[in-house]
Structures are given as structure tokens and as C-alpha cells.
Design an enzyme around this catalytic site. Structure first.
Site, PDB file in Angstrom:
ATOM      1  N   TYR A 219       0.848  -1.186   0.000  1.00 11.22           N
ATOM      2  CA  TYR A 219       0.000   0.000   0.000  1.00 11.22           C
ATOM      3  C   TYR A 219       0.884   1.236   0.000  1.00 11.22           C
ATOM      4  O   TYR A 219       1.866   1.318   0.746  1.00 11.22           O
ATOM      5  CB  TYR A 219      -0.898   0.017   1.246  1.00 11.22           C
ATOM      6  CG  TYR A 219      -1.749   1.265   1.375  1.00 11.22           C
ATOM      7  CD1 TYR A 219      -3.033   1.308   0.855  1.00 11.22           C
ATOM      8  CD2 TYR A 219      -1.258   2.418   2.001  1.00 11.22           C
ATOM      9  CE1 TYR A 219      -3.820   2.453   0.964  1.00 11.22           C
ATOM     10  CE2 TYR A 219      -2.024   3.561   2.108  1.00 11.22           C
ATOM     11  CZ  TYR A 219      -3.306   3.572   1.589  1.00 11.22           C
ATOM     12  OH  TYR A 219      -4.067   4.722   1.675  1.00 11.22           O
TER      13      TYR A 219
ATOM     14  N   GLU B 248      -3.706   7.356  -4.191  1.00 12.83           N
ATOM     15  CA  GLU B 248      -3.557   6.070  -3.501  1.00 12.83           C
ATOM     16  C   GLU B 248      -3.375   4.924  -4.494  1.00 12.83           C
ATOM     17  O   GLU B 248      -4.074   4.853  -5.505  1.00 12.83           O
ATOM     18  CB  GLU B 248      -4.800   5.816  -2.640  1.00 12.83           C
ATOM     19  CG  GLU B 248      -4.814   4.471  -1.925  1.00 12.83           C
ATOM     20  CD  GLU B 248      -6.105   4.234  -1.164  1.00 12.83           C
ATOM     21  OE1 GLU B 248      -6.184   4.658   0.004  1.00 12.83           O
ATOM     22  OE2 GLU B 248      -7.041   3.651  -1.757  1.00 12.83           O
TER      23      GLU B 248
END
Length: 379
Positions: free
Chosen positions: A102, A190
Site C-alpha cells: 500500500y 492512492e
């Protein structure tokens, strides 16, 4: 402003962030055609909606032939994810994944800086990771005067990888994602997950971006990507008319002068057991045209059972407001009850003007709110 995954991936590609080939499809037939064009045996069919949780909702499926693609696309197109109807899907190459990570950039309002967030455990359970194993989430505040030079990017990358090959790839992705974030005035950029393939390549197989609405005037190319919901279209229209408006899910329409008073009004409605239908700050004007537009906005919401007009007369005189309301309602036909609370400069004169009219007049905010909640509960 939010954008879809396919739009974010196009931006990623423009900035050199590695993504797989993909095609946007609006029908099953287009999905099958896109599958042929991609020329890959395995593809992923992904719902395109402006919300997360697509995988858990069944909006992301693997397909390995034309019939499979047609079946999976038919299952996804038309479904609803968190109240958002799926009208299009993205076909993208499947990836041989060995690890998921992530990485994102967001705004840290406490530190007044950009925040880099990274984790070696990306994927659909990233929220669980943040709660149960917060030590697996790494956060780095970025000094805007320095940015992310090469040495710093590699330092960040070493928190995730030991292999120099992956460190160099990760450092490059961090720098390019930061550049995209800054140059486009984003509030979130993101990648979840950023995956490592069996060949050792790092690829962004998902992409999410949101942008600062107040900076969109600088970015026509970003503003053109907007797909507004009906509520967002209403809010934009209200802004063009000089209102601050946010739609809620209650039944008491609120028209207030001043943001602080508007929030206090909504709080008091909730305190007395009611539910506000909106936040609406009309500012200090008593212009009848503005009142008319505000009422049209409130009454366009079919859930509204009663309207509460809460005015504090400071510079604006209450008698001017009363005359504005009387003039405005000569042009508005509605059976919806309207409660008016006036206080401040010339309040007695204002209330006197509204006596024996179609308005229900209250002297205090508490009285007005009680009246609104009671009427709404009986409607």
C-alpha cells in the site's frame, strides 16, 4: 472531487507510474471486444464506481475466455455497490501477484503538510491492518520546501524492501506519485494494492485519486473528468447562486444566514429529535430573488415536510428580511409549512410584518425548532 479508477490510471500512466493495459466498457459486447483487443488470456473485470469496497461487493472478477468475460461483465454491469449503480467496467490484464503493498499521499492537516503512508500489507484488508497492526503502517511527513529527493525516496523504499532492485522501483514510484499529487492539487493519491509480480516488477493494479475542489479552477483537464451525482449537481448549482448548500437525508429544510448559525440550527434539530434535510447558508442578503431561489432549492427535495427559516439580524435588518420573505412568497406556491424565527436588529418590526400571514412566527430558536420537529413528526 473524486475520479474513477480508469481515470486515475490514465493520470498514473502520464506520469510514468507502471500500470497494466486496460479498456473501459459500457456493455457486455464492449467487454468481449476489449478482451479480444487486449490479447491476454486472463483479464480482470472491475466495476467503475466512485466508492471503495468493490472487491468485497463482488465488483471485481477474474475471467479467462470470451464467454467468461461476457458472463462476469453481465453480472457486474447493473449491480449496485454501496448505493452506486455500476454502469461501466474496466477490463485490465491479470497479473501474477507474489506480494501486495500500500502507498498513498494525503494531507496531514495537523502537521500542515503532505503525508506519505506506506504498508507492506496492502489489499482489501488495509483498514484491518491499520486497526489491528498499526505498526505495519508507516507515515512520513513531507517538507514542502524539500519535497522528495532521490536519497529520501530510497530511504522510504527501504522500509518496505531489502532488494535494491525493488527499492529503486519503489523510490521512482514514490517520486512520480508525489509529483502527480502536487502538480494536480490532489487531496489523495492512492495505490492499493501496489503489487510485485513473479518477475519482480512493481505495478499499480488499482488507483484512487481525489482533488481539492478549491483548486479546480487551475485544472480544466481534471474538472472535465467529473461525474457529478444529482446531489452534487444541486450543490454546484447552489454555489453558482451564492449559497453554501449541502444535501442531507432529513425532512426539515433549513434556510439560515451564517454558517455557524446553520450548524447550530442543525444541532438543535437533532437535539429535539428531528432530522435536517440540508445545510443552507444564504448569507446576509434579504433580496427576494435570493429567497425565491433558496426556497425552490429546498422544495425540490421531496423529503422536506417543513421549512425552518432562522435569521439573525446583525447588519441585515429583520424588517428588511420580513419584507423580502413576503415579496418572495408572492411568487412561490407551496403548501409546505414555513416557520420563521427572526432575532436581532428590528426584530419586533420584522415579526409584526409576518403576523397574520402564511408564516408561522417564532421568537426564539428553541421555539422555532420545537415547532419544526413537531410538524415534521405529524406530516
Amino acid at each position: 472531487m473524486k475520479i474513477h479508477e480508469y481515470q486515475a490510471k490514465d493520470l498514473f500512466s502520464t506520469y510514468g507510474i507502471p500500470v497494466k493495459k486496460h479498456r473501459l466498457c459500457f456493455s457486455v459486447a464492449e467487454a468481449v471486444s476489449a478482451y479480444k483487443d487486449l490479447g491476454e488470456q486472463q483479464v480482470v473485470v472491475k466495476a467503475q464506481v466512485l466508492t471503495g469496497g468493490r472487491g468485497k461487493a463482488g465488483g471485481i472478477k477474474l475471467a479467462s475466455n470470451e464467454e467468461d468475460v461476457a458472463s462476469k461483465a453481465a453480472q457486474i454491469i447493473g449491480m449496485s455497490i454501496k448505493g452506486y449503480p455500476v454502469e461501466k467496467v474496466l477490463l485490465t490484464e491479470a497479473v501474477n501477484i507474489t506480494s501486495e503493498y500500500y502507498v498513498s499521499f494525503a494531507i496531514d492537516r495537523n502537521k500542515k503538510s503532505v503525508l506519505l503512508i506506506m504498508s507492506p500489507e496492502g489489499g482489501v484488508e488495509i483498514e484491518t491492518v491499520a486497526v489491528e497492526t498499526p505498526d505495519r503502517i508507516f507515515r512520513f511527513n513531507i517538507d514542502p520546501m524539500i519535497g522528495i529527493p532521490d536519497f529520501m525516496a530510497r530511504q522510504f523504499a527501504f522500509t518496505m524492501f531489502t532488494s535494491i532492485e525493488q527499492v529503486n522501483q519503489m523510490a521512482t514510484i514514490i517520486q512520480k506519485l508525489y509529483r502527480l499529487f502536487i502538480e494536480k492539487d490532489a487531496s489523495l493519491a492512492e495505490i492499493n494494492p501496489l503489487v510485485q509480480t513473479a518477475e519482480g516488477q512493481l505495478i499499480a493494479i488499482d488507483a484512487k485519486m481525489t482533488f481539492d475542489d478549491n483548486a479546480l479552477f487551475r485544472h480544466d483537464e481534471i474538472r472535465a473528468l467529473a461525474e457529478l451525482t444529482d446531489e452534487e449537481k444541486t450543490e454546484v448549482s447552489a454555489k453558482d447562486k451564492g449559497f453554501s448548500y449541502v444535501s442531507l437525508d432529513g425532512e426539515i429544510g433549513c434556510m439560515v444566514n451564517g454558517a455557524g448559525l446553520a450548524m447550530a440550527t442543525m444541532d438543535m434539530i437533532k437535539l429535539y429529535g428531528g432530522s435536517p434535510a440540508n445545510f443552507l447558508d444564504i448569507g446576509g442578503s434579504s433580496n427576494p430573488v435570493k429567497v425565491i431561489e433558496a426556497m425552490k432549492l429546498l422544495l425540490s427535495d421531496k423529503r422536506v415536510k417543513v421549512v425552518l427559516i432562522n435569521i439573525f439580524g446583525g447588519i441585515t435588518r429583520c424588517d428588511d428580511v420580513a419584507n423580502g420573505l413576503l415579496e418572495a412568497f408572492k411568487q412561490i406556491e407551496t403548501q409546505t409549512p414555513v416557520i420563521v424565527r427572526l432575532t436581532g436588529t428590528n426584530e419586533q418590526e420584522g415579526r409584526a410584518l409576518l403576523q397574520n400571514t402564511r408564516f408561522l412566527v417564532a421568537q426564539t430558536m428553541s421555539e422555532a425548532t420545537h415547532m419544526a420537529v413537531e410538524i415534521a413528526s405529524k406530516s
